[in-house]
Design a protein around this motif. Structure first.
Motif, PDB file in Angstrom:
ATOM      1  N   ARG A  28       0.846  -1.210   0.000  1.00 25.82           N
ATOM      2  CA  ARG A  28       0.000   0.000   0.000  1.00 25.82           C
ATOM      3  C   ARG A  28       0.875   1.251   0.000  1.00 25.82           C
ATOM      4  O   ARG A  28       0.598   2.218  -0.698  1.00 25.82           O
ATOM      5  N   ASN A  30       3.604   1.548  -1.323  1.00 23.66           N
ATOM      6  CA  ASN A  30       4.166   1.634  -2.674  1.00 23.66           C
ATOM      7  C   ASN A  30       3.044   1.770  -3.709  1.00 23.66           C
ATOM      8  O   ASN A  30       3.201   1.365  -4.853  1.00 23.66           O
ATOM      9  N   ASN A  31       1.910   2.301  -3.288  1.00 20.70           N
ATOM     10  CA  ASN A  31       0.753   2.527  -4.168  1.00 20.70           C
ATOM     11  C   ASN A  31       0.289   1.247  -4.853  1.00 20.70           C
ATOM     12  O   ASN A  31      -0.156   1.265  -5.998  1.00 20.70           O
ATOM     13  N   ASN A  32       0.407   0.117  -4.146  1.00 23.29           N
ATOM     14  CA  ASN A  32       0.005  -1.207  -4.619  1.00 23.29           C
ATOM     15  C   ASN A  32       0.737  -1.653  -5.883  1.00 23.29           C
ATOM     16  O   ASN A  32       0.270  -2.521  -6.609  1.00 23.29           O
ATOM     17  N   TYR A  33       1.882  -1.057  -6.123  1.00 19.32           N
ATOM     18  CA  TYR A  33       2.698  -1.445  -7.274  1.00 19.32           C
ATOM     19  C   TYR A  33       3.678  -2.516  -6.811  1.00 19.32           C
ATOM     20  O   TYR A  33       4.375  -2.332  -5.809  1.00 19.32           O
ATOM     21  N   HIS A 102       8.678   8.757  -5.316  1.00 16.55           N
ATOM     22  CA  HIS A 102       7.396   9.072  -4.677  1.00 16.55           C
ATOM     23  C   HIS A 102       7.337  10.591  -4.480  1.00 16.55           C
ATOM     24  O   HIS A 102       8.336  11.202  -4.087  1.00 16.55           O
ATOM     25  N   LEU A 122       1.326  10.449  -8.622  1.00 20.26           N
ATOM     26  CA  LEU A 122       1.936   9.881  -7.423  1.00 20.26           C
ATOM     27  C   LEU A 122       3.456   9.833  -7.452  1.00 20.26           C
ATOM     28  O   LEU A 122       4.084   9.560  -6.429  1.00 20.26           O
ATOM     29  N   TYR A 123       4.049  10.062  -8.624  1.00 17.72           N
ATOM     30  CA  TYR A 123       5.492   9.933  -8.784  1.00 17.72           C
ATOM     31  C   TYR A 123       6.047  11.088  -9.600  1.00 17.72           C
ATOM     32  O   TYR A 123       5.329  11.752 -10.340  1.00 17.72           O
TER      33      TYR A 123
END
Length: 139
Positions: A28, A30-33, A102, A122-123
């Protein structure tokens, strides 16, 4: 605290990071990546008291290296700064360095000589050009 380098397919790497890269909370963060690795990656892993505090995988490409999908426990700015220094010391003489950063860490990367190239929600894609006293020429 120590920072060590591991090949992207080193069995010890898997032992160190598997509990983290499969953790729902860290995914989460890591933004679900998902985290990924290959023979073209070098991982910088910081441990303290046998506990992983952070990692930065760096993918080595033909003309540059790229930081992507890193993790820093508690978003510790000092630790991230130290790890960026290690990446720059390792690759800065030989390669242009890029980072998919991030948004919450952009200022830390900027303090280390990175400049924004492209912004997403987000990045931010950033490029290392060195500090003012020791600029890096990029291809």
């Amino acid at each position: 605290m120590k920072i060590e380098k591991f090949s992207g397919t080193d069995p010890q790497l898997y032992k160190l990071v598997a509990p983290l890269v499969m953790s729902p909370g860290i995914l989460r963060q890591n933004n679900n990546y998902p985290f990924k690795t290959s023979i073209h990656h070098i991982w910088f892993i910081t441990t303290e008291n046998n506990t992983v505090q952070g990692f930065i995988p760096v993918e080595i490409k033909a003309r540059n290296v790229t930081i992507d999908n890193y993790y820093i426990s508690g978003d510790n700015a000092k630790l991230l700064s130290q790890m960026i220094d290690k990446v720059v010391a390792t690759f800065g003489e030989d390669y242009p360095i890029y980072s998919v950063t991030h948004t919450r860490h952009v200022n830390i990367f900027q303090e280390k000589g990175f400049s924004p190239v492209k912004e997403w929600k987000l990045y931010v894609k950033m490029e290392w050009k060195g500090d003012e006293n020791n600029p890096k020429e990029c291809i």
